[in-house]
Scaffold this active site. Structure first.
Site, PDB file in Angstrom:
ATOM      1  N   LYS A  13       0.802  -1.243   0.098  1.00 57.69           N
ATOM      2  CA  LYS A  13       0.019   0.103   0.032  1.00 57.69           C
ATOM      3  C   LYS A  13       0.815   1.123  -0.079  1.00 57.69           C
ATOM      4  CE  LYS A  13      -2.161  -0.875   3.627  1.00 57.69           C
ATOM      5  NZ  LYS A  13      -1.585  -2.050   4.162  1.00 57.69           N
ATOM      6  N   ARG A  89      -9.821   1.392   8.643  1.00 58.19           N
ATOM      7  CA  ARG A  89      -9.183  -0.092   9.040  1.00 58.19           C
ATOM      8  C   ARG A  89     -10.268  -1.026   9.753  1.00 58.19           C
ATOM      9  NH1 ARG A  89      -3.285   0.653   8.892  1.00 58.19           N
ATOM     10  NH2 ARG A  89      -2.225  -1.452   9.135  1.00 58.19           N
ATOM     11  N   ARG A 171      11.013  -1.487  10.884  1.00 56.97           N
ATOM     12  CA  ARG A 171       9.966  -0.913  11.767  1.00 56.97           C
ATOM     13  C   ARG A 171       9.880  -2.055  12.928  1.00 56.97           C
ATOM     14  NH1 ARG A 171       4.619  -0.052   8.345  1.00 56.97           N
ATOM     15  NH2 ARG A 171       3.724  -1.081  10.025  1.00 56.97           N
ATOM     16  N   ARG A 182      -0.926  -8.658  13.068  1.00 60.71           N
ATOM     17  CA  ARG A 182      -1.432  -7.700  12.177  1.00 60.71           C
ATOM     18  C   ARG A 182      -2.353  -8.301  11.428  1.00 60.71           C
ATOM     19  NH1 ARG A 182       3.939  -4.980  10.644  1.00 60.71           N
ATOM     20  NH2 ARG A 182       2.877  -3.563   9.273  1.00 60.71           N
TER      21      ARG A 182
HETATM   22  P1  AMP Z   1       0.753   0.603   9.024  1.00 57.04           P
HETATM   23  O1  AMP Z   1       1.884   1.433   8.991  1.00 57.04           O
HETATM   24  O2  AMP Z   1      -0.419   1.026   8.301  1.00 57.04           O
HETATM   25  O3  AMP Z   1       1.064  -0.888   8.726  1.00 57.04           O
HETATM   26  O4  AMP Z   1       0.296   0.610  10.539  1.00 57.04           O
HETATM   27  C1  AMP Z   1       0.926   0.210  11.420  1.00 57.04           C
HETATM   28  C2  AMP Z   1       0.196   0.233  12.666  1.00 57.04           C
HETATM   29  O5  AMP Z   1      -0.541   1.426  13.220  1.00 57.04           O
HETATM   30  C3  AMP Z   1      -1.054  -0.953  12.843  1.00 57.04           C
HETATM   31  O6  AMP Z   1      -0.523  -2.160  12.914  1.00 57.04           O
HETATM   32  C4  AMP Z   1      -1.877  -0.255  13.743  1.00 57.04           C
HETATM   33  O7  AMP Z   1      -1.405  -0.622  15.151  1.00 57.04           O
HETATM   34  C5  AMP Z   1      -1.672   1.286  13.740  1.00 57.04           C
HETATM   35  N1  AMP Z   1      -2.722   1.922  12.793  1.00 57.04           N
HETATM   36  C6  AMP Z   1      -2.371   2.470  11.273  1.00 57.04           C
HETATM   37  N2  AMP Z   1      -3.576   2.756  10.858  1.00 57.04           N
HETATM   38  C7  AMP Z   1      -4.585   2.493  11.790  1.00 57.04           C
HETATM   39  C8  AMP Z   1      -6.060   2.619  11.831  1.00 57.04           C
HETATM   40  N3  AMP Z   1      -6.722   3.246  10.555  1.00 57.04           N
HETATM   41  N4  AMP Z   1      -6.737   2.394  12.809  1.00 57.04           N
HETATM   42  C9  AMP Z   1      -6.082   2.036  14.049  1.00 57.04           C
HETATM   43  N5  AMP Z   1      -4.850   1.558  13.775  1.00 57.04           N
HETATM   44  C10 AMP Z   1      -3.987   1.906  12.838  1.00 57.04           C
END
Ligand code: AMP
Length: 239
Positions: A13, A89, A171, A182
């Protein structure tokens, strides 16, 4: 152009969002990046709480997430559109976004699901790293920098004799245990938003197992209004 990208962790993404952002001249907004920025200050209790939730692979509570995205979408650079990466999400977040957009009189151009097989994701995610200067993404197996001590994109270098100064960032939630959590969160909470957007007639599905360039082409074709009627059949395996 107003687009939402939906897909499990590791679907690509972030890469696709930055490509679409460059093509359409609209910002790409990643809630994960916004949260990571919030965790940088060690004296910020909310940042510490967010950090804990992210390490568990769970979702940050809606009241925090929705407020943050509402403020971001109000910024002037979103006037002509946005690419949302990682939001919404959950069904609740999708409903909140729907309400927000209705109030602003804004319609989505597309919601793109990037489908990927689960088995591939752990391998994909646990090998990824990025340049600490410009954020360019790499992978131990699939996309190494030409010079292991230099970023292909911005040219930043590291001193191989001093590993403490490493240029590359990984990360903390890109480890196998957190990735599984996740993925579980994605299937239980995020995948249920797909029927929500399908019912609105805006959902497009692309095959995220293809090469990055091919996925970009698929997304651009799916967002092209001339192609819009040709919605590809959802691949069965993708949740
Ligand atoms: P990402 O970088 O999109 O993989 O997001 C990393 C982490 O941030 C996720 O595993 C969640 O813990 C948190 N996170 C990101 N976007 C959201 C969202 N829309 N709602 C809740 N938690 C989020």
């Amino acid at each position: 152009m107003r687009v939402i990208l939906i897909g499990p962790p590791g679907a690509g993404k972030g890469t696709q969002a930055s490509r679409l952002s460059a093509k359409y001249g609209v910002p790409s907004i990643s809630t994960g990046d916004l949260f990571r920025a919030r965790t940088k200050d060690p004296n910020d209790p909310l940042g510490a709480e967010i950090n804990r939730i992210m390490k568990e692979g769970k979702l940050v509570p809606n009241e925090i997430t929705v407020k943050m995205i509402a403020e971001r979408l109000d910024q002037p650079d979103c006037k002509n559109g946005f690419i949302l990466d990682g939001f919404p999400r959950s069904v609740e977040q999708a409903e909140s976004l729907d309400k927000m957009l209705k109030e602003k009189g804004i319609r989505l151009d597309g919601v793109v699901q990037i489908g990927v097989d689960d088995e591939k994701l752990v391998e994909r995610i646990s090998g990824r790293f990025a340049c600490g200067k410009c954020g360019e993404g790499y992978h131990d197996k699939f996309h190494q920098p030409k010079d292991p001590h230099k970023c292909d994109k911005c040219g930043a270098t590291e001193d191989p004799a001093n590993p403490e100064t490493t240029l590359w960032k990984r990360r903390p939630d890109d480890n196998a245990t957190t990735v599984r959590a996740r993925l579980e969160t994605y299937h239980s909470q995020t995948a249920p938003i797909l029927p929500f957007y399908d019912a609105k007639g805006v959902l497009k599905v692309v095959d995220g197992m293809a090469s990055m360039d091919d996925v970009t082409r698929q997304i651009e074709a799916a967002l092209d209004p001339k192609e819009g009627v040709k919605k590809p059949a959802p691949p069965k395996k993708y949740g």
